[in-house]
Write a protein that holds these residues in place. Sequence first.
Motif, mmCIF file in Angstrom:
data_model
loop_
_atom_site.group_PDB
_atom_site.id
_atom_site.type_symbol
_atom_site.label_atom_id
_atom_site.label_comp_id
_atom_site.label_asym_id
_atom_site.label_seq_id
_atom_site.Cartn_x
_atom_site.Cartn_y
_atom_site.Cartn_z
ATOM 1 N N ASP A 115 6.635 -6.713 -8.114
ATOM 2 C CA ASP A 115 6.834 -7.946 -8.882
ATOM 3 C C ASP A 115 7.638 -7.672 -10.143
ATOM 4 O OD1 ASP A 115 5.280 -9.623 -7.152
ATOM 5 O OD2 ASP A 115 3.451 -8.837 -8.056
ATOM 6 N N PHE A 116 7.295 -6.606 -10.841
ATOM 7 C CA PHE A 116 8.028 -6.260 -12.068
ATOM 8 C C PHE A 116 9.480 -5.902 -11.754
ATOM 9 C CE2 PHE A 116 3.697 -5.362 -13.775
ATOM 10 C CZ PHE A 116 3.764 -6.197 -14.883
ATOM 11 N N ILE A 117 9.692 -5.211 -10.652
ATOM 12 C CA ILE A 117 11.065 -4.835 -10.295
ATOM 13 C C ILE A 117 11.869 -6.067 -9.916
ATOM 14 C CG2 ILE A 117 12.441 -3.591 -8.571
ATOM 15 C CD1 ILE A 117 10.344 -1.371 -8.713
ATOM 16 N N ALA A 118 11.272 -6.991 -9.171
ATOM 17 C CA ALA A 118 11.972 -8.232 -8.831
ATOM 18 C C ALA A 118 12.353 -8.991 -10.095
ATOM 19 C CB ALA A 118 11.094 -9.101 -7.927
ATOM 20 N N GLU A 119 11.426 -9.076 -11.050
ATOM 21 C CA GLU A 119 11.729 -9.740 -12.328
ATOM 22 C C GLU A 119 12.924 -9.090 -13.002
ATOM 23 O OE1 GLU A 119 8.382 -9.722 -14.917
ATOM 24 O OE2 GLU A 119 7.216 -11.165 -13.760
ATOM 25 N N LYS A 120 12.916 -7.769 -13.076
ATOM 26 C CA LYS A 120 13.980 -7.035 -13.765
ATOM 27 C C LYS A 120 15.328 -7.219 -13.075
ATOM 28 C CE LYS A 120 15.292 -4.056 -16.957
ATOM 29 N NZ LYS A 120 15.259 -4.403 -18.403
ATOM 30 N N LEU A 121 15.306 -7.373 -11.763
ATOM 31 C CA LEU A 121 16.542 -7.542 -11.005
ATOM 32 C C LEU A 121 16.996 -8.996 -10.927
ATOM 33 C CD1 LEU A 121 15.873 -5.063 -8.043
ATOM 34 C CD2 LEU A 121 17.232 -4.675 -10.106
ATOM 35 N N GLY A 122 16.244 -9.882 -11.580
ATOM 36 C CA GLY A 122 16.640 -11.282 -11.600
ATOM 37 C C GLY A 122 16.382 -12.006 -10.296
ATOM 38 N N LEU A 123 15.407 -11.528 -9.529
ATOM 39 C CA LEU A 123 15.075 -12.139 -8.241
ATOM 40 C C LEU A 123 13.655 -12.712 -8.275
ATOM 41 C CD1 LEU A 123 16.580 -9.413 -5.887
ATOM 42 C CD2 LEU A 123 17.413 -11.754 -6.149
ATOM 43 N N PRO A 124 13.355 -13.666 -7.391
ATOM 44 C CA PRO A 124 11.988 -14.202 -7.336
ATOM 45 C C PRO A 124 11.028 -13.154 -6.778
ATOM 46 C CG PRO A 124 13.300 -15.089 -5.542
ATOM 47 C CD PRO A 124 14.256 -14.336 -6.423
ATOM 48 N N TYR A 125 9.729 -13.368 -7.007
ATOM 49 C CA TYR A 125 8.739 -12.474 -6.417
ATOM 50 C C TYR A 125 8.918 -12.479 -4.902
ATOM 51 C CZ TYR A 125 6.554 -12.818 -11.010
ATOM 52 O OH TYR A 125 6.307 -12.781 -12.353
ATOM 53 N N VAL A 126 8.780 -11.306 -4.301
ATOM 54 C CA VAL A 126 9.049 -11.175 -2.872
ATOM 55 C C VAL A 126 7.914 -11.845 -2.090
ATOM 56 C CG1 VAL A 126 9.637 -9.584 -1.022
ATOM 57 C CG2 VAL A 126 10.138 -8.964 -3.401
ATOM 58 N N PRO A 127 8.215 -12.903 -1.332
ATOM 59 C CA PRO A 127 7.154 -13.678 -0.678
ATOM 60 C C PRO A 127 6.555 -12.947 0.513
ATOM 61 C CG PRO A 127 9.290 -14.529 -0.044
ATOM 62 C CD PRO A 127 9.549 -13.487 -1.096
ATOM 63 N N PRO A 128 5.224 -13.025 0.672
ATOM 64 C CA PRO A 128 4.587 -12.448 1.859
ATOM 65 C C PRO A 128 4.990 -13.243 3.083
ATOM 66 C CG PRO A 128 2.997 -13.737 0.606
ATOM 67 C CD PRO A 128 4.253 -13.688 -0.222
ATOM 68 N N THR A 129 5.419 -12.565 4.111
ATOM 69 C CA THR A 129 5.990 -13.253 5.268
ATOM 70 C C THR A 129 5.000 -14.180 5.963
ATOM 71 O OG1 THR A 129 5.420 -11.350 6.661
ATOM 72 C CG2 THR A 129 7.644 -11.421 5.718
ATOM 73 N N LEU A 130 3.717 -13.835 5.912
ATOM 74 C CA LEU A 130 2.729 -14.611 6.657
ATOM 75 C C LEU A 130 2.091 -15.722 5.843
ATOM 76 C CD1 LEU A 130 0.993 -11.625 8.473
ATOM 77 C CD2 LEU A 130 2.823 -13.084 9.326
ATOM 78 N N ALA A 131 2.420 -15.788 4.559
ATOM 79 C CA ALA A 131 1.800 -16.807 3.700
ATOM 80 C C ALA A 131 2.848 -17.604 2.944
ATOM 81 C CB ALA A 131 0.838 -16.135 2.717
ATOM 82 N N HIS A 132 4.055 -17.672 3.493
ATOM 83 C CA HIS A 132 5.151 -18.367 2.815
ATOM 84 C C HIS A 132 5.856 -19.257 3.823
ATOM 85 C CE1 HIS A 132 8.446 -19.012 0.006
ATOM 86 N NE2 HIS A 132 9.307 -18.606 0.917
ATOM 87 N N ASN A 133 6.035 -20.515 3.473
ATOM 88 C CA ASN A 133 6.655 -21.467 4.391
ATOM 89 C C ASN A 133 8.122 -21.753 4.074
ATOM 90 O OD1 ASN A 133 4.246 -21.887 5.856
ATOM 91 N ND2 ASN A 133 3.507 -23.304 4.281
ATOM 92 N N GLY A 134 8.626 -21.128 3.009
ATOM 93 C CA GLY A 134 9.999 -21.402 2.602
ATOM 94 C C GLY A 134 11.002 -20.405 3.162
ATOM 95 N N SER A 135 12.137 -20.307 2.489
ATOM 96 C CA SER A 135 13.227 -19.440 2.924
ATOM 97 C C SER A 135 12.938 -17.980 2.582
ATOM 98 C CB SER A 135 14.522 -19.872 2.232
ATOM 99 O OG SER A 135 15.555 -18.928 2.457
ATOM 100 N N PHE A 136 13.481 -17.091 3.400
ATOM 101 C CA PHE A 136 13.396 -15.653 3.134
ATOM 102 C C PHE A 136 14.777 -15.079 2.829
ATOM 103 C CE2 PHE A 136 9.586 -16.439 5.725
ATOM 104 C CZ PHE A 136 8.617 -15.873 4.903
ATOM 105 N N ARG A 137 15.700 -15.934 2.452
ATOM 106 C CA ARG A 137 17.062 -15.469 2.172
ATOM 107 C C ARG A 137 17.114 -14.543 0.961
ATOM 108 N NH1 ARG A 137 21.376 -15.454 5.320
ATOM 109 N NH2 ARG A 137 22.677 -15.634 3.449
ATOM 110 N N GLN A 138 16.147 -14.649 0.063
ATOM 111 C CA GLN A 138 16.135 -13.756 -1.101
ATOM 112 C C GLN A 138 15.100 -12.640 -0.954
ATOM 113 O OE1 GLN A 138 16.030 -16.941 -4.335
ATOM 114 N NE2 GLN A 138 17.632 -15.597 -5.113
#
Length: 376
Positions: free
Chosen positions: A80-103
Motif C-alpha cells: 500500500d505504501f509503495i503504491a502511494e509513493k508511485l502515484g497508483l491506487p491501492y492494489v485491489p484484491p482480485t476476489l473482492a473487487h468488482n471494478g477494473s484491474f487496468r491499474q
Amino acid sequence: MHKLVCAAFLLLLSSSTIGDSGVPCYESIFSFGDSFADTGNNPIVFQWYSIFDPVTRPPYGNTFFGRPTGRNGDGRLIIDFIAEKLGLPYVPPTLAHNGSFRQGANFAVGAATAVDAGFFHERGIPGAPSKFPLNTSLGVQLEWFESMKPSLCRTARECEEFFGKSLFFVGELGVNDYHLFFQKKMVEEVMSLVPHVVATISMAIERLIMEHGARNLVVPGVIPSGCSPPILAKFADASQAAYDSRTGCLKEYNELGLRHNSLLQAALAKLRAKHRDVMIVYADFFGPIMEMVESPRKFGFEEDVLRVCCGGPGRYRVNATVPCGDAAATTCRRPSARLYWDGVHLTEAANRHVADRWLAQMDAFGRAGCKKQSLS
C-alpha cells in the motif's frame, strides 16, 4: 510567482516517483504472495470459515482504514505504501473487487505457499487443518493472473506494451512453506527444502518474463522467523543457547531465513544475467526487521519489541485460543509504537519502514519504469 512556487514544490515532491512527463513511472502493479501482501483475498478464498476469520473483525484496519479490510494488520501494508509513493491506487484484491484491474491486481492470499499443496501432502505435512488443503500457491496465483490477462490486453504486442509498463511483486513467499514443515521436522531438515522453494519462485519469475512480457519485478526475501512471536511462542522451551543474547531471537530459525535469502539473491543474479533488459530487484525483508528488533527506539518502538500489539495472554501475547480480533483479545494503546501487530504480521508503522527500504532498493536499480525518463 505563486503558481511557479507551487509547481516547483509539486515537482520536488514527486521527483523520486514521477518522470518529467508528469505520469507515474508504472501504470499498474500486479502482486503475488501471502498475507504480507494480501489486501483482501483471504476472507473470500476461505469464505466457508470467514465468520471465524479474525481479520474480518476489529481492531484490524483501525489505524488507517477505520475498519477491517481483509488486510493482516492495523492499517496499510508494504504494498500500500509503495503504491502511494508511485502515484497508483491501492492494489485491489482480485476476489473482492468488482471494478477494473487496468491499474493492477493483487493475487496474494494469506497462508499461501510458494510450492504447490501436493508437495506437502506427499510428505505427510497436513498444514493448518482449517485452511490447507485449499491450494493458493504461487503457481495457482499465476493461473489466476493468466485467466485475467485476456481482459487486460488482446494481442501479443498489446500485452508486451501493457505489462512492460507494469510493476510485478513476486512475494513475500517461503515463510509459510517453512512454517508448515516446522510442525514435524527440525530446522536442519527444513533447510533441505530451501532450494526447492527458491527454484519455484525463480521459475515463476521466468514465466512472467518469457510468457507475459514482465520487465519490472520486485522479489522480496523472507523475514527473520527466529524473531517472529508465533515461532518464539511455539518453541518456548528452547534452551538458552538457542537464543541470540542481544535480541532474544532464535538463532537457528534466522539462519534458515538467511539461507533462503542468499539462494534467492543468487537465483535473481542468474536471471538478471539472462534477461539483461529486465529489472529484477531483490527486496530485503530480513534486514529492516532485524534493525527494528535490534534498535527499537531508533524507530519509535517500545523496548519489549517481540511482544505483539494485539493478542491474548502469554509471554509474547500470542495465544492460539485468543487471537487478535477475538472478543477476549486486547490491543496495545499505541500500535505505532509496536513492531508486531498480531503475531508474524507487522504494524502499519513497521510496514512503512520496510516500504521505505524497498523503495530505496528500487531507486538503486534505477527504478525500472523510470529508466527512460529524466528524474530530477
